[in-house]
Design a protein around this motif. Sequence first.
Motif, PDB file in Angstrom:
ATOM      1  N   GLU A 192       0.844  -1.210   0.000  1.00 33.70           N
ATOM      2  CA  GLU A 192       0.000   0.000   0.000  1.00 33.70           C
ATOM      3  C   GLU A 192       0.873   1.252   0.000  1.00 33.70           C
ATOM      4  O   GLU A 192       0.625   2.202  -0.735  1.00 33.70           O
ATOM      5  N   SER A 204       4.543   2.119  14.530  1.00 34.28           N
ATOM      6  CA  SER A 204       4.804   3.227  15.439  1.00 34.28           C
ATOM      7  C   SER A 204       5.696   2.806  16.610  1.00 34.28           C
ATOM      8  O   SER A 204       6.387   3.618  17.188  1.00 34.28           O
ATOM      9  N   ARG A 218       2.064   8.668   4.044  1.00 36.08           N
ATOM     10  CA  ARG A 218       1.651   7.677   5.042  1.00 36.08           C
ATOM     11  C   ARG A 218       0.333   7.080   4.570  1.00 36.08           C
ATOM     12  O   ARG A 218      -0.514   7.795   4.040  1.00 36.08           O
ATOM     13  N   ARG A 256      -3.191   5.900   5.202  1.00 36.58           N
ATOM     14  CA  ARG A 256      -4.185   6.192   6.237  1.00 36.58           C
ATOM     15  C   ARG A 256      -4.615   4.915   6.952  1.00 36.58           C
ATOM     16  O   ARG A 256      -4.878   3.900   6.324  1.00 36.58           O
ATOM     17  N   GLY A 257      -4.618   4.982   8.272  1.00 35.83           N
ATOM     18  CA  GLY A 257      -5.130   3.857   9.041  1.00 35.83           C
ATOM     19  C   GLY A 257      -4.148   2.710   9.187  1.00 35.83           C
ATOM     20  O   GLY A 257      -4.463   1.699   9.786  1.00 35.83           O
ATOM     21  N   ALA A 258      -2.955   2.857   8.656  1.00 36.72           N
ATOM     22  CA  ALA A 258      -2.004   1.755   8.672  1.00 36.72           C
ATOM     23  C   ALA A 258      -1.576   1.398  10.089  1.00 36.72           C
ATOM     24  O   ALA A 258      -1.133   0.289  10.343  1.00 36.72           O
ATOM     25  N   GLU A 259      -1.718   2.324  10.999  1.00 33.14           N
ATOM     26  CA  GLU A 259      -1.200   2.070  12.342  1.00 33.14           C
ATOM     27  C   GLU A 259      -2.250   1.493  13.271  1.00 33.14           C
ATOM     28  O   GLU A 259      -1.939   1.062  14.368  1.00 33.14           O
ATOM     29  N   GLU A 260      -3.507   1.534  12.870  1.00 31.98           N
ATOM     30  CA  GLU A 260      -4.544   1.054  13.773  1.00 31.98           C
ATOM     31  C   GLU A 260      -4.589  -0.482  13.809  1.00 31.98           C
ATOM     32  O   GLU A 260      -4.202  -1.138  12.867  1.00 31.98           O
TER      33      GLU A 260
END
Lengths: 246, 467
Positions: B335, B436, B461, B463-467
């Motif tokens: 992505e 993160s 970045r 979006r939402g990749a860290e959730e």
Amino acid sequence: MLLGIISDLHANELALEASLAALQRLGVDRLVILGDVVGYGPDPEVVTQRIAALAGQGAICLMGNHDSAAVGARSAMNDMAAAAIAWTRPRLSEASRQFLAGLPMTATLEDMLFVHADASNPEAWNYVVDAAAAMQSLTAVRAQVTFVGHVHRPQVYCLTATAKVIAHTPVTNTAVPLSPQRQWLAVAGAVGQPRDGNPAASFMTYETAARELTFHRATYDYDTTARRIRDAGLPERLAERLVNGT
Amino acid sequence: MAKSKLETGSILDGFTIGELIHRGGMASLWEVKREGDPTHYLMKIPVLNEGEDPAAIVSFEMEQMIMPRLKGAHVPRHVANGDFAVQPFIVMERLAGETLLPQLKHLPLPVDKVAEMGAAIADALESLHRQGVIHLDLKPSNIMFRPSGEAVLIDYGLAHHRDLPDLLQEEFRLPYGTAPYMAPEQVMGIRTDPRSDIFALGCLMYFFATGVRPFGDPQKLKGLKQRLWRDPVPPRKLKPDIPPWFQEIVLRCLEVKAGRRYPTPAQLAHDLRNPTQVQLSARAEKLQKDGFFAVLKRKGEPPRSLIDKPPEREAEASDAPIVAAAINLDDMTPELADKLRRTLLRILERSPEARLAVLNVLKLNRIAMDQTLDEEGNNKHVARLVGLKDWARPMKIAQGRVTYHVLEAIDPADTLLDYARVNNVDHIVMGARANSTMRKILGSVSGKVAMEAPCTVTVVRVRGAEE
């Protein structure tokens, strides 16, 4: 001495106040108004009174063709300008009429000449729009620097050692050094009705010791002025051009 | 114009005149000092005789206008101007050392040396162009070097400033410049194309690498105009050991149409510093001048049709940016890879002359810095290059527009920042570290780059990749 030079206010109170505020921030020592206090715009009385007060405090103010027409002189004008003058006349107080009628055609200060239009024949109100017109104006006078208005588009002309005229379109906020070796002619942009594609009020400062001329812009609420023009029943085109700067 | 006799010991506007350093046809140079100031400066005084070429006066006026407005290490620092009504002069920083002129005795120089010098001069031109100034008289006697290595361009008497009236424009019928280095459009009287300086630098590099001036030293307008249709002898014909990449660079600088040259000095410097990445064309292999009929045909064309129009004032160097994509192959989700590519394509679409440098930092082990072979014995460097090309392939960027670089370093952020500074990068595009927790432990490379970069930085970045 830092001179603040404004021209073609055209009864646009908001543009004038924005320009004066900017000039005050720049710390100008003296103000010069190159004419056309009224005409086209919706606030002739307020603007004339403001300028009359500034003139009382030492500002130099010159006669423009619209000022002359507003106080009765006959002059050739297009329909739109004539309609605006007809609208303006009854809206000027007697004091304002007297102030406008008493404006001089030219003024000089040190090696500078101030005049509304082509200096070779100020009463003819010829536009200094190109190098040929600049040549005519420059060769008619002895002043080192001539400041004119009337055209509503900022431009600088220079008469060279080989008697040619160089035209330079100034860049906002970039000081142009006016070499004492040659004669210069600066065409002011308009405060109240810019026509160079940028609707922000246009004016200049000139630092007489460093001989540096700088063009500035001040943005203002032209949508409101345009609305006031429409509300006053003045020609639609006058409102439109304020918003487009054309 | 009042003129007193100047001599050592006399005082002018608070400057005490010291020794005469040089007396030339256009100006004399004196060492000067100021009361209470230990620094020695250089005072330039124009030679203004009655009946002299009025261009000499105008050119000195231009120099007085332009020099105080220039900044940076690539120009002598301006100190004061003298009034024309009394005695015109310019006081400036006195630079140590000599110009490149004495080097002419040692030509030809090795190609690597010429490329290094050329890149330093291109850096100076880039700095000048970014300040809106075109030098228009680049030649060995106008180039000096600081002890720290930066090239300094001196003499702004023929220069053009984008934002100031050009007093030389249309004033005189002859084109002004120096015959061996003058660009074809300059010969035709055009003073507003920054790429004229790139042509002059091409002439200089050709001369320094071969010992021969590409267009000779014609003394008449007719001779000057020849360069509009007559191409120079390819450098490799004169000196067969010149590598193809160097000929490619020099002949590209010497293109008659400015649009075919490097769009900016920064892009030229980048090629000079990355010889293995130079995209070779027919220019690189050329060993003969163009044939009789090709030249005859060009000679028959109106000269104006042989040269390009100068760029519009809005079209500034920023239309040909160097974009650097910093790619971390170890930490790349599909992505993020896709989003990075799409971001880059949008930037490149808007600037048709942009160059893309795809960078990867190969992190070195602090202890074993020289270990570039991995366990299987593959060269990591080559493997990374292959990886970068594979990553970039879906963008389908024309070969000449993209280069690939693997930088070896201990600190990736510092290395990227250095690369951006040295290569005049305009825009860095990089991905944010996906994880993160990792970012907390390792620190954010993109954060440091964004904070300290000398140019625009886009951090991509998902979006939402860290959730």
